[in-house]
Design a protein around this motif. Structure first.
Motif, mmCIF file in Angstrom:
data_model
loop_
_atom_site.group_PDB
_atom_site.id
_atom_site.type_symbol
_atom_site.label_atom_id
_atom_site.label_comp_id
_atom_site.label_asym_id
_atom_site.label_seq_id
_atom_site.Cartn_x
_atom_site.Cartn_y
_atom_site.Cartn_z
ATOM 1 N N ILE A 56 0.852 -1.199 0.000
ATOM 2 C CA ILE A 56 0.000 0.000 0.000
ATOM 3 C C ILE A 56 0.881 1.240 0.000
ATOM 4 O O ILE A 56 1.684 1.443 0.918
ATOM 5 C CB ILE A 56 -0.927 0.030 1.224
ATOM 6 C CG1 ILE A 56 -1.770 -1.239 1.289
ATOM 7 C CG2 ILE A 56 -1.825 1.259 1.190
ATOM 8 C CD1 ILE A 56 -2.561 -1.375 2.565
ATOM 9 N N ASP A 57 0.737 2.057 -1.034
ATOM 10 C CA ASP A 57 1.420 3.349 -1.123
ATOM 11 C C ASP A 57 0.418 4.419 -0.688
ATOM 12 O O ASP A 57 -0.365 4.920 -1.496
ATOM 13 C CB ASP A 57 1.911 3.594 -2.549
ATOM 14 C CG ASP A 57 2.617 4.932 -2.694
ATOM 15 O OD1 ASP A 57 3.102 5.456 -1.678
ATOM 16 O OD2 ASP A 57 2.667 5.467 -3.818
ATOM 17 N N ALA A 58 0.416 4.738 0.618
ATOM 18 C CA ALA A 58 -0.548 5.701 1.152
ATOM 19 C C ALA A 58 -0.249 7.099 0.624
ATOM 20 O O ALA A 58 0.904 7.455 0.383
ATOM 21 C CB ALA A 58 -0.507 5.685 2.674
ATOM 22 N N GLY A 64 -1.864 3.978 -4.010
ATOM 23 C CA GLY A 64 -1.390 2.911 -4.881
ATOM 24 C C GLY A 64 -1.508 1.580 -4.172
ATOM 25 O O GLY A 64 -1.142 1.460 -3.001
ATOM 26 N N VAL A 65 -2.040 0.561 -4.874
ATOM 27 C CA VAL A 65 -2.272 -0.752 -4.268
ATOM 28 C C VAL A 65 -1.773 -1.827 -5.214
ATOM 29 O O VAL A 65 -1.997 -1.748 -6.429
ATOM 30 C CB VAL A 65 -3.777 -0.968 -3.974
ATOM 31 C CG1 VAL A 65 -4.006 -2.326 -3.349
ATOM 32 C CG2 VAL A 65 -4.310 0.115 -3.069
ATOM 33 N N SER A 66 -1.103 -2.842 -4.668
ATOM 34 C CA SER A 66 -0.643 -3.974 -5.464
ATOM 35 C C SER A 66 -0.583 -5.208 -4.576
ATOM 36 O O SER A 66 0.021 -5.168 -3.499
ATOM 37 C CB SER A 66 0.731 -3.694 -6.082
ATOM 38 O OG SER A 66 1.207 -4.828 -6.783
ATOM 39 N N ALA A 67 -1.211 -6.301 -5.032
ATOM 40 C CA ALA A 67 -1.181 -7.584 -4.332
ATOM 41 C C ALA A 67 -0.513 -8.610 -5.238
ATOM 42 O O ALA A 67 -0.869 -8.730 -6.416
ATOM 43 C CB ALA A 67 -2.587 -8.044 -3.961
ATOM 44 N N SER A 68 0.443 -9.339 -4.689
ATOM 45 C CA SER A 68 1.206 -10.255 -5.531
ATOM 46 C C SER A 68 1.695 -11.458 -4.734
ATOM 47 O O SER A 68 1.864 -11.393 -3.509
ATOM 48 C CB SER A 68 2.411 -9.543 -6.164
ATOM 49 O OG SER A 68 3.252 -9.023 -5.152
ATOM 50 N N THR A 69 1.929 -12.561 -5.445
ATOM 51 C CA THR A 69 2.638 -13.717 -4.910
ATOM 52 C C THR A 69 4.089 -13.608 -5.375
ATOM 53 O O THR A 69 4.490 -12.607 -5.961
ATOM 54 C CB THR A 69 2.007 -15.026 -5.411
ATOM 55 O OG1 THR A 69 2.103 -15.071 -6.851
ATOM 56 C CG2 THR A 69 0.538 -15.101 -5.029
ATOM 57 N N THR A 132 -11.108 5.989 3.806
ATOM 58 C CA THR A 132 -11.016 5.504 2.431
ATOM 59 C C THR A 132 -9.866 4.519 2.279
ATOM 60 O O THR A 132 -9.988 3.493 1.607
ATOM 61 C CB THR A 132 -10.842 6.676 1.454
ATOM 62 O OG1 THR A 132 -11.936 7.581 1.605
ATOM 63 C CG2 THR A 132 -10.807 6.193 0.008
ATOM 64 N N HIS A 133 -8.729 4.814 2.907
ATOM 65 C CA HIS A 133 -7.603 3.874 2.899
ATOM 66 C C HIS A 133 -8.030 2.522 3.471
ATOM 67 O O HIS A 133 -7.747 1.459 2.896
ATOM 68 C CB HIS A 133 -6.435 4.420 3.730
ATOM 69 C CG HIS A 133 -5.584 5.428 3.007
ATOM 70 N ND1 HIS A 133 -6.016 6.705 2.725
ATOM 71 C CD2 HIS A 133 -4.324 5.336 2.507
ATOM 72 C CE1 HIS A 133 -5.051 7.364 2.103
ATOM 73 N NE2 HIS A 133 -4.022 6.561 1.952
ATOM 74 N N ALA A 154 4.659 8.343 4.510
ATOM 75 C CA ALA A 154 5.748 9.313 4.488
ATOM 76 C C ALA A 154 5.568 10.353 5.586
ATOM 77 O O ALA A 154 4.450 10.692 5.963
ATOM 78 C CB ALA A 154 5.814 10.000 3.130
ATOM 79 N N SER A 155 6.668 10.841 6.102
ATOM 80 C CA SER A 155 6.660 11.971 7.029
ATOM 81 C C SER A 155 7.489 13.091 6.418
ATOM 82 O O SER A 155 8.532 12.842 5.808
ATOM 83 C CB SER A 155 7.238 11.556 8.385
ATOM 84 O OG SER A 155 8.573 11.126 8.242
#
Length: 416
Positions: A56-58, A64-69, A132-133, A154-155
């Motif tokens: 998850i790229d907040a 941005g979201v990506s799920a993978s094996t 929403t996240h 990120a900060s």
């Protein structure tokens, strides 16, 4: 790729389109959702799953979201967040106060609802984005058996952004040091000179003007400018136009600083095996593997399965408001009658943001008229044609959702 649920509704590993087609043809499955295409099996089967990592790229504007094996990317998406909360709440407050003053008098109450601000209170605009996240993560868990979540939050050091050379005690000595208030600082910054006429009007009375409206731009010094009273009145009467733009806004940076731990802690309360990563690691991974700068690609790097084959497409989603409250509208006809300024809720069987098919392609309804003609567009805002389209040429695919989804193709690097 087709997402599969078992007979109890729990997610299984996805399958290919050909296999899903056979299952549907033999009445062994039923369609649950069109985008992303999801089916539910109508018979018992083994629940064999693999380890799936969700990256998850907040962000304050786009997730941005990506799920993978280890071998294959199974889901990729970019979700555009709402940015109208501040404006809507400010308009609601303005209309509510106007109505109260018009209808009755009420003594001022300054301490009402203060108890809600004592225990981890968050502003509605920030709270909505955090929710929403969480909803995006929840929706993915409904179609994929996620085993691990990795989040990048990120900060930002806002003072470092303003002054890259700042160190030590200088952090305690801001730009408004030794000034009584923001107005005094803005006047001193602008040299007590009108920034439009540069003193040519010879008007000695100076005003501090909001470049963007105070309702949405706030009272930040970057949104304020010095004008003489003559130029100030001329601007509000529409006689002159200002050629200045507001300074740099740090709203997104402030949001990320606030939501960073709130989002992470709520994820840990709901799901197991949640970890955090940092932006510099993601950037280094992306550059080392010659990947393009996209939110869903960043999420792919965050997941860590760099040998997984990238999907040929990703889901582009836009979050829309759930209600359209009438209190936000301030249009009145002669005689004080309030103007609805909208078509009926359902027109010829269609609603706002319904997904429709026109000439074999999927689009969304962005505007409707009582006559039965519609403004049809894609999620980039491109109109199908210059005019409106009659309802007889449209076919309903899905009723409106709170997340408008469009499947988009993407260029894959040669090595992936």
């Amino acid at each position: 790729m087709v997402y599969v649920l078992n007979i109890q509704g729990n997610p299984l590993m996805p399958c290919k389109e050909a296999k899903a087609r056979r299952l549907l043809k033999n009445s062994l499955a039923k369609i649950i959702k069109r985008t992303p295409f999801t089916i539910q099996l109508l018979f018992e089967c083994e629940n064999k799953t693999q380890d799936i990592t969700l990256g998850i790229d907040a962000g304050s504007k786009t997730i941005g979201v990506s799920a993978s094996t280890e071998k294959q990317e199974l889901y990729s998406a970019e979700v555009v967040l709402r940015d109208d909360i501040v404006d809507l709440i400010s308009t609601k407050r303005q209309n509510r106060r106007t109505r109260r003053n018009r209808l009755r008098y009420r003594k001022p109450r300054f301490n009402n609802r203060i108890k809600f601000k004592k225990d981890r209170w968050l502003a509605p605009s920030i709270l909505q984005k955090i929710e929403t996240h969480l909803n995006v993560v929840k929706k993915i868990h409904k179609i994929l058996p996620i085993s691990k979540i990795i989040v990048e939050t990120a900060s930002f050091d806002i003072q470092k952004i303003k002054n890259p050379n700042i160190t030590g005690v200088e952090y305690q000595q801001g730009e408004q040091l030794e000034f009584w208030n923001v107005r005094e600082y803005v006047l001193h910054r602008d040299g007590h000179t009108c920034q439009h006429c540069k003193g040519k009007s010879k008007d000695k009375i100076l005003n501090v003007h909001h470049i963007e409206s105070r309702k949405t731009g706030g009272d930040s010094p970057s949104n304020l400018i010095t004008l003489c009273e003559t130029c100030h009145k001329k601007y509000h009467n529409g006689e002159i136009k200002l050629k200045v733009k507001r300074g740099q806004s740090f709203r997104d940076s402030a949001f990320m600083g606030i939501m960073r731990w709130a989002f992470y802690e709520k994820l840990k309360e709901t799901y197991q095996n949640v970890k955090m990563t940092f932006g510099y690691i993601t950037k280094n991974t992306r550059i080392s593997n010659n990947l393009p700068k996209e939110h869903c690609i960043d999420a792919y790097c965050i997941a860590g399965n760099l040998k997984a084959k990238l999907m040929n497409s990703y889901f582009y989603q836009i979050k829309k408001r759930c209600q359209n409250r009438q209190i936000h509208k301030a249009n009145f006809l002669k005689g004080g009658r309030k103007k609805l300024n909208q078509a009926p809720y359902i027109v010829k069987g269609f609603r706002l943001f319904d997904k429709v098919s026109y000439q074999g392609n999927p689009y969304y309804i962005f505007g409707r008229r009582s006559s039965g003609t519609f403004d049809v567009r894609d999620l980039s805002g491109n109109k199908v044609n210059k005019g409106s389209i009659n309802c007889k040429y449209l076919k309903l695919l899905e009723t409106r959702k709170y997340y408008l989804t469009e499947k988009r193709e993407r260029a894959i690097p040669p090595n992936y």
